[in-house]
Scaffold this motif. Structure first.
Motif, PDB file in Angstrom:
ATOM      1  N   ARG A   1      54.468 107.202  -4.084  1.00  0.00           N
ATOM      2  CA  ARG A   1      53.511 107.657  -5.090  1.00  0.00           C
ATOM      3  C   ARG A   1      53.704 106.872  -6.376  1.00  0.00           C
ATOM      4  N   ASP A   2      52.755 106.985  -7.303  1.00  0.00           N
ATOM      5  CA  ASP A   2      52.761 106.129  -8.488  1.00  0.00           C
ATOM      6  C   ASP A   2      53.694 106.620  -9.589  1.00  0.00           C
ATOM      7  N   PHE A   3      53.744 107.933  -9.795  1.00  0.00           N
ATOM      8  CA  PHE A   3      54.623 108.510 -10.806  1.00  0.00           C
ATOM      9  C   PHE A   3      55.425 109.626 -10.151  1.00  0.00           C
TER      10      PHE A   3
ATOM     11  N   GLY B   1      44.009 101.829 -13.401  1.00  0.00           N
ATOM     12  CA  GLY B   1      44.079 103.280 -13.285  1.00  0.00           C
ATOM     13  C   GLY B   1      45.463 103.823 -13.595  1.00  0.00           C
ATOM     14  N   GLU B   2      46.496 103.167 -13.081  1.00  0.00           N
ATOM     15  CA  GLU B   2      47.867 103.607 -13.354  1.00  0.00           C
ATOM     16  C   GLU B   2      48.183 103.482 -14.839  1.00  0.00           C
ATOM     17  N   LEU B   3      47.729 102.393 -15.453  1.00  0.00           N
ATOM     18  CA  LEU B   3      47.965 102.203 -16.885  1.00  0.00           C
ATOM     19  C   LEU B   3      47.200 103.221 -17.724  1.00  0.00           C
TER      20      LEU B   3
ATOM     21  N   LEU C   1      59.415  98.827 -24.851  1.00  0.00           N
ATOM     22  CA  LEU C   1      58.506  97.692 -24.664  1.00  0.00           C
ATOM     23  C   LEU C   1      59.053  96.730 -23.617  1.00  0.00           C
ATOM     24  N   ASN C   2      60.363  96.518 -23.635  1.00  0.00           N
ATOM     25  CA  ASN C   2      60.991  95.639 -22.646  1.00  0.00           C
ATOM     26  C   ASN C   2      60.871  96.219 -21.246  1.00  0.00           C
ATOM     27  N   VAL C   3      61.079  97.536 -21.118  1.00  0.00           N
ATOM     28  CA  VAL C   3      60.938  98.195 -19.813  1.00  0.00           C
ATOM     29  C   VAL C   3      59.508  98.055 -19.306  1.00  0.00           C
ATOM     30  N   PHE C   4      58.543  98.262 -20.194  1.00  0.00           N
ATOM     31  CA  PHE C   4      57.134  98.155 -19.820  1.00  0.00           C
ATOM     32  C   PHE C   4      56.795  96.742 -19.345  1.00  0.00           C
ATOM     33  N   ASN C   5      57.219  95.737 -20.097  1.00  0.00           N
ATOM     34  CA  ASN C   5      56.943  94.358 -19.717  1.00  0.00           C
ATOM     35  C   ASN C   5      57.596  93.993 -18.389  1.00  0.00           C
ATOM     36  N   ASN C   6      58.791  94.498 -18.152  1.00  0.00           N
ATOM     37  CA  ASN C   6      59.466  94.230 -16.876  1.00  0.00           C
ATOM     38  C   ASN C   6      58.713  94.862 -15.710  1.00  0.00           C
ATOM     39  N   LYS C   7      58.188  96.060 -15.942  1.00  0.00           N
ATOM     40  CA  LYS C   7      57.438  96.723 -14.872  1.00  0.00           C
ATOM     41  C   LYS C   7      56.139  95.983 -14.565  1.00  0.00           C
TER      42      LYS C   7
ATOM     43  N   GLY D   1      52.835 111.349 -27.186  1.00  0.00           N
ATOM     44  CA  GLY D   1      53.584 112.556 -27.520  1.00  0.00           C
ATOM     45  C   GLY D   1      54.801 112.825 -26.662  1.00  0.00           C
ATOM     46  N   HIS D   2      55.158 111.892 -25.773  1.00  0.00           N
ATOM     47  CA  HIS D   2      56.318 112.069 -24.913  1.00  0.00           C
ATOM     48  C   HIS D   2      57.316 110.935 -25.124  1.00  0.00           C
ATOM     49  N   ASP D   3      58.558 111.147 -24.691  1.00  0.00           N
ATOM     50  CA  ASP D   3      59.585 110.123 -24.811  1.00  0.00           C
ATOM     51  C   ASP D   3      59.232 108.912 -23.946  1.00  0.00           C
ATOM     52  N   ALA D   4      59.099 107.742 -24.581  1.00  0.00           N
ATOM     53  CA  ALA D   4      58.577 106.557 -23.897  1.00  0.00           C
ATOM     54  C   ALA D   4      59.451 106.102 -22.735  1.00  0.00           C
ATOM     55  N   ILE D   5      60.757 106.048 -22.932  1.00  0.00           N
ATOM     56  CA  ILE D   5      61.653 105.576 -21.867  1.00  0.00           C
ATOM     57  C   ILE D   5      61.590 106.505 -20.667  1.00  0.00           C
ATOM     58  N   THR D   6      61.615 107.804 -20.917  1.00  0.00           N
ATOM     59  CA  THR D   6      61.541 108.775 -19.824  1.00  0.00           C
ATOM     60  C   THR D   6      60.244 108.618 -19.052  1.00  0.00           C
ATOM     61  N   VAL D   7      59.132 108.472 -19.772  1.00  0.00           N
ATOM     62  CA  VAL D   7      57.825 108.307 -19.135  1.00  0.00           C
ATOM     63  C   VAL D   7      57.791 107.030 -18.301  1.00  0.00           C
ATOM     64  N   LEU D   8      58.234 105.930 -18.876  1.00  0.00           N
ATOM     65  CA  LEU D   8      58.196 104.644 -18.166  1.00  0.00           C
ATOM     66  C   LEU D   8      59.047 104.663 -16.912  1.00  0.00           C
ATOM     67  N   ASN D   9      60.138 105.397 -16.945  1.00  0.00           N
ATOM     68  CA  ASN D   9      61.002 105.482 -15.757  1.00  0.00           C
ATOM     69  C   ASN D   9      60.380 106.308 -14.634  1.00  0.00           C
ATOM     70  N   THR D  10      59.370 107.114 -14.976  1.00  0.00           N
ATOM     71  CA  THR D  10      58.676 107.866 -13.919  1.00  0.00           C
ATOM     72  C   THR D  10      57.623 107.015 -13.223  1.00  0.00           C
ATOM     73  N   TRP D  11      57.277 105.887 -13.814  1.00  0.00           N
ATOM     74  CA  TRP D  11      56.276 104.975 -13.221  1.00  0.00           C
ATOM     75  C   TRP D  11      56.952 104.155 -12.125  1.00  0.00           C
ATOM     76  N   VAL D  12      56.929 104.676 -10.919  1.00  0.00           N
ATOM     77  CA  VAL D  12      57.662 104.069  -9.804  1.00  0.00           C
ATOM     78  C   VAL D  12      56.746 103.311  -8.848  1.00  0.00           C
TER      79      VAL D  12
END
Length: 259
Positions: free
Chosen positions: A106-108, A77-79, A179-185, A88-99
């Motif tokens: 909360r999830d984001f 669900g989170e994915l 991609l590295n940030v995503f894999n680390n998360k 359509g959004h900046d990937a790094i910024t988006v990934l950093n909101t996934w907490v």
């Protein structure tokens, strides 16, 4: 004792099993980032202890049988939400909101907004479990949203957890840093390559997805409403009773858009 700094102690965290080096590297980076902004030794020690407890659990998962069925469903669900947000959004910024990977309330979340993702299946697909009195408490936020994803679970029919992850990886293939940030998360949440065969057969078919804005008389419990001496609050809400708080997907992403 730290010979380079008299009257100071040095904490050494040592990897004993080389095969766990990828997870260990992410753990070290995560621990460093978590203490960079802290000022007092007491805060640093407390944070390091908390991080070690979290990662101890993840190393146990690495030795075990992978994510539980409920953890797999929650991660899917989170994915699913993350995939929509990345479009359509900046990937790094988006990934950093996934907490949610760091066990936040909360999830984001970012600045003055947050999104909690709940994924349900089976007979109770309209009943959402809330894990604390803070999860749907918007008191300290300008905007708080609930994303409810209702799925049907089937064998080899629908989209698997692995397929969802591979689709996101493919969308990030031209952005090595993201991609590295995503894999680390993924490692932080307990998704390890050695277990991927366990997630191949179970698939999720999306039955329904809805967005709610938490405001007004939305049925939830706020932290300030809890009497002294009451703790570990958990409760459920029936989302079919919350239709007046429905908002469109585009409305939500206009508010939380990442530039």
């Amino acid at each position: 004792s730290d010979s380079s700094l008299p009257n100071n102690n040095l904490l050494v965290v040592k990897l004993l099993h080389y095969q766990s080096r990828d997870v260990f590297a992410v753990m070290c980076e995560n621990m460093v980032q978590s203490v960079l902004s802290l000022c007092s030794e007491k805060q640093v020690v407390r944070t390091i202890i908390d991080q070690l407890e979290k990662w101890k659990g993840l190393f146990e998962k690495l030795k075990g049988e992978g994510l539980t069925p409920s953890e797999q469903q929650g991660l899917f669900g989170e994915l699913h939400f993350l995939q929509k947000y990345l479009d359509g959004h900046d990937a790094i910024t988006v990934l950093n909101t996934w907490v949610g990977t760091d066990r936040d309330v909360r999830d984001f979340q970012y600045a003055n907004w947050a999104v909690e993702v709940k994924t349900t299946s089976g007979n109770n697909h309209q009943k959402v479990s809330i894990s604390s009195e803070r999860q749907l408490d918007e008191s300290l936020l300008d905007n708080l949203f609930l994303f409810h994803l209702s799925v049907e679970i089937a064998k080899k029919n629908g989209e698997s957890l692995n397929a969802k992850i591979n689709a996101i990886r493919e969308s990030l293939q031209d952005n090595v840093l993201a991609l590295n940030v995503f894999n680390n998360k993924l490692l932080e949440v307990g998704y390890f390559e050695k277990h991927i065969q366990l997630y191949d057969e179970k698939c999720y078919m999306i039955r329904d997805e809805n967005y709610y804005k938490i405001e007004g008389d939305f049925p939830r419990i706020r932290e300030k409403e809890i009497r002294d001496g009451v703790g570990d609050v958990k409760y459920s809400i029936i989302v079919s009773m919350c239709n007046e708080y429905l908002i469109t997907e585009s409305s939500l992403f206009n508010i939380i858009k990442a530039k």
